[in-house]
Design a protein around this motif. Structure first.
Motif, PDB file in Angstrom:
ATOM      1  N   ASP A  90      12.314  25.460  46.482  1.00 28.82           N
ATOM      2  CA  ASP A  90      11.873  24.849  45.243  1.00 28.82           C
ATOM      3  C   ASP A  90      10.965  25.818  44.476  1.00 28.82           C
ATOM      4  O   ASP A  90      11.102  26.005  43.275  1.00 28.82           O
ATOM      5  CB  ASP A  90      11.108  23.571  45.631  1.00 28.82           C
ATOM      6  CG  ASP A  90      10.724  22.741  44.435  1.00 28.82           C
ATOM      7  OD1 ASP A  90      11.516  22.734  43.487  1.00 28.82           O
ATOM      8  OD2 ASP A  90       9.640  22.136  44.462  1.00 28.82           O
ATOM      9  N   ILE A  91      10.057  26.477  45.212  1.00 29.58           N
ATOM     10  CA  ILE A  91       9.125  27.414  44.577  1.00 29.58           C
ATOM     11  C   ILE A  91       9.883  28.627  44.035  1.00 29.58           C
ATOM     12  O   ILE A  91       9.682  29.053  42.902  1.00 29.58           O
ATOM     13  CB  ILE A  91       8.022  27.845  45.582  1.00 29.58           C
ATOM     14  CG1 ILE A  91       7.106  26.648  45.866  1.00 29.58           C
ATOM     15  CG2 ILE A  91       7.210  29.025  45.045  1.00 29.58           C
ATOM     16  CD1 ILE A  91       6.217  26.802  47.076  1.00 29.58           C
ATOM     17  N   ARG A  94      11.788  28.256  40.677  1.00 28.01           N
ATOM     18  CA  ARG A  94      11.080  28.082  39.397  1.00 28.01           C
ATOM     19  C   ARG A  94      11.215  29.312  38.515  1.00 28.01           C
ATOM     20  O   ARG A  94      11.066  30.428  38.990  1.00 28.01           O
ATOM     21  CB  ARG A  94       9.602  27.813  39.663  1.00 28.01           C
ATOM     22  CG  ARG A  94       9.405  26.400  40.101  1.00 28.01           C
ATOM     23  CD  ARG A  94       7.942  26.169  40.313  1.00 28.01           C
ATOM     24  NE  ARG A  94       7.826  25.093  41.292  1.00 28.01           N
ATOM     25  CZ  ARG A  94       6.745  24.851  41.981  1.00 28.01           C
ATOM     26  NH1 ARG A  94       5.699  25.598  41.830  1.00 28.01           N
ATOM     27  NH2 ARG A  94       6.717  23.855  42.821  1.00 28.01           N
ATOM     28  N   TYR A  98       7.777  31.348  33.268  1.00 23.36           N
ATOM     29  CA  TYR A  98       6.794  30.288  33.012  1.00 23.36           C
ATOM     30  C   TYR A  98       5.602  30.385  33.946  1.00 23.36           C
ATOM     31  O   TYR A  98       4.786  29.503  33.993  1.00 23.36           O
ATOM     32  CB  TYR A  98       7.433  28.899  33.181  1.00 23.36           C
ATOM     33  CG  TYR A  98       8.456  28.593  32.128  1.00 23.36           C
ATOM     34  CD1 TYR A  98       8.178  28.866  30.785  1.00 23.36           C
ATOM     35  CD2 TYR A  98       9.683  28.045  32.465  1.00 23.36           C
ATOM     36  CE1 TYR A  98       9.125  28.593  29.814  1.00 23.36           C
ATOM     37  CE2 TYR A  98      10.626  27.767  31.497  1.00 23.36           C
ATOM     38  CZ  TYR A  98      10.350  28.048  30.172  1.00 23.36           C
ATOM     39  OH  TYR A  98      11.256  27.784  29.218  1.00 23.36           O
ATOM     40  N   PRO A 103       3.872  25.950  36.511  1.00 22.74           N
ATOM     41  CA  PRO A 103       4.615  24.703  36.628  1.00 22.74           C
ATOM     42  C   PRO A 103       4.285  24.033  37.963  1.00 22.74           C
ATOM     43  O   PRO A 103       4.328  24.683  39.003  1.00 22.74           O
ATOM     44  CB  PRO A 103       6.078  25.138  36.585  1.00 22.74           C
ATOM     45  CG  PRO A 103       6.068  26.585  36.888  1.00 22.74           C
ATOM     46  CD  PRO A 103       4.723  27.128  36.552  1.00 22.74           C
ATOM     47  N   ARG A 104       3.899  22.786  37.938  1.00 27.86           N
ATOM     48  CA  ARG A 104       3.489  22.117  39.168  1.00 27.86           C
ATOM     49  C   ARG A 104       4.575  21.177  39.634  1.00 27.86           C
ATOM     50  O   ARG A 104       5.320  20.631  38.833  1.00 27.86           O
ATOM     51  CB  ARG A 104       2.218  21.315  38.915  1.00 27.86           C
ATOM     52  CG  ARG A 104       1.066  22.198  38.556  1.00 27.86           C
ATOM     53  CD  ARG A 104      -0.141  21.360  38.329  1.00 27.86           C
ATOM     54  NE  ARG A 104      -0.797  21.086  39.600  1.00 27.86           N
ATOM     55  CZ  ARG A 104      -1.812  20.242  39.706  1.00 27.86           C
ATOM     56  NH1 ARG A 104      -2.224  19.570  38.667  1.00 27.86           N
ATOM     57  NH2 ARG A 104      -2.393  20.045  40.858  1.00 27.86           N
ATOM     58  N   ALA A 105       4.610  20.991  40.946  1.00 27.23           N
ATOM     59  CA  ALA A 105       5.567  20.042  41.500  1.00 27.23           C
ATOM     60  C   ALA A 105       5.144  18.644  41.038  1.00 27.23           C
ATOM     61  O   ALA A 105       4.002  18.429  40.655  1.00 27.23           O
ATOM     62  CB  ALA A 105       5.525  20.148  43.012  1.00 27.23           C
TER      63      ALA A 105
END
Ligand code: HEM
Length: 223
Positions: A90-91, A94, A98, A103-105
């Motif tokens: 997921d990381i 990104r 950006y 960008p935060r989960a």
């Protein structure tokens, strides 16, 4: 084939869902067992003894318990490893441009990650406290879990650790059950409401069912 499935995100989510449901089943049984504390030390300690003689004479002393332990350890490891790998993915996914915007989960994702870490640490503490007695306050008495539970909940830190962990457990189960149902294909426009209700009910029953033990000791209902 198995390799490709494990490598895919869906494969890892399926592993998380199935291992999570196995642990959930254990928790429901464990919570019901813990409530036997309200019937007194004789019944609670007898129940703990039965956990060791379960399946006899077909099974040897403690064999059934060890089978449950092995399944649980496998479930915890598979759950944690797939969670870690999915979160790394997921990381990495990104967009780099950006980065400065950090960008935060999502809220749910962050709660699940922190909740999982808290629960992992709690399980280690809990086993060292009430199974091996290593960090148990006072003299740990093997075969006398009633007294051991009273001793733990007679300390402020014992109550704090358990209550914080049970709240984390409630949040984790609430979102986790829902996610597992989606991964395993149980979700649909008509069923989503029912699934959310089941997830909320399960989380509430588990949290309250577990928390009422330290509360009963603190208030002197169980002594
Ligand atoms: C107030 C809440 C809880 C109480 C009073 C409690 C009580 C106990 C007791 C007395 C034992 C030892 C049983 C024995 O040796 O016969 C035990 C073992 C255990 N508990 Fe809990 N428990 C609680 C919550 C939890 C939660 C939330 C989890 C998981 C997230 C959990 C997981 C375990 C595990 C894995 C064992 C070890 C079983 C074994 O291998 O012997 N417990 N618990």
């Amino acid at each position: 084939m198995t390799r490709t499935l494990w490598d895919s995100s869906l494969g890892k989510k399926t592993v998380m869902a199935v291992s999570g449901l196995i642990m959930l089943l254990y928790l429901v049984v464990h919570m019901i067992g813990n409530l036997k504390i309200f019937f007194g030390s004789g019944e609670f300690n007898h129940y703990a003894h039965w956990l060791r003689t379960m399946g006899e004479p077909f099974l040897h002393y403690e064999w059934a318990l060890w089978i449950v332990r092995v399944v649980l350890v496998a479930a915890v490891v598979l759950h944690a490893v797939s969670a870690y790998q999915l979160s790394r993915r997921d990381i990495r996914a990104r967009p780099a441009k950006y980065v400065h915007r950090k960008p935060r989960a999502s809220y749910a994702t962050r709660t699940m990650r922190w909740g999982g870490i808290i629960l992992g640490l709690f399980i280690v503490w809990h086993i060292l406290d009430l199974t091996t007695g290593t960090v148990h306050p006072g003299g740990f008495q093997s075969g006398h879990p009633y007294q051991n539970v009273i001793d733990t909940f007679s300390t402020w830190y014992g109550n704090t650790i358990y209550i914080v962990a049970m709240l984390a457990l409630g949040l984790h189960v609430q979102h986790g059950f829902w996610s597992a149902a989606q991964t395993l294909g149980a979700g649909s426009a008509t069923r989503d409401r029912v699934l959310k209700t089941i997830a909320n009910a399960l989380a509430a029953v588990l949290t309250l069912g577990f928390i009422c033990v330290p509360v009963a000791v603190m208030t002197g209902v169980v002594s």
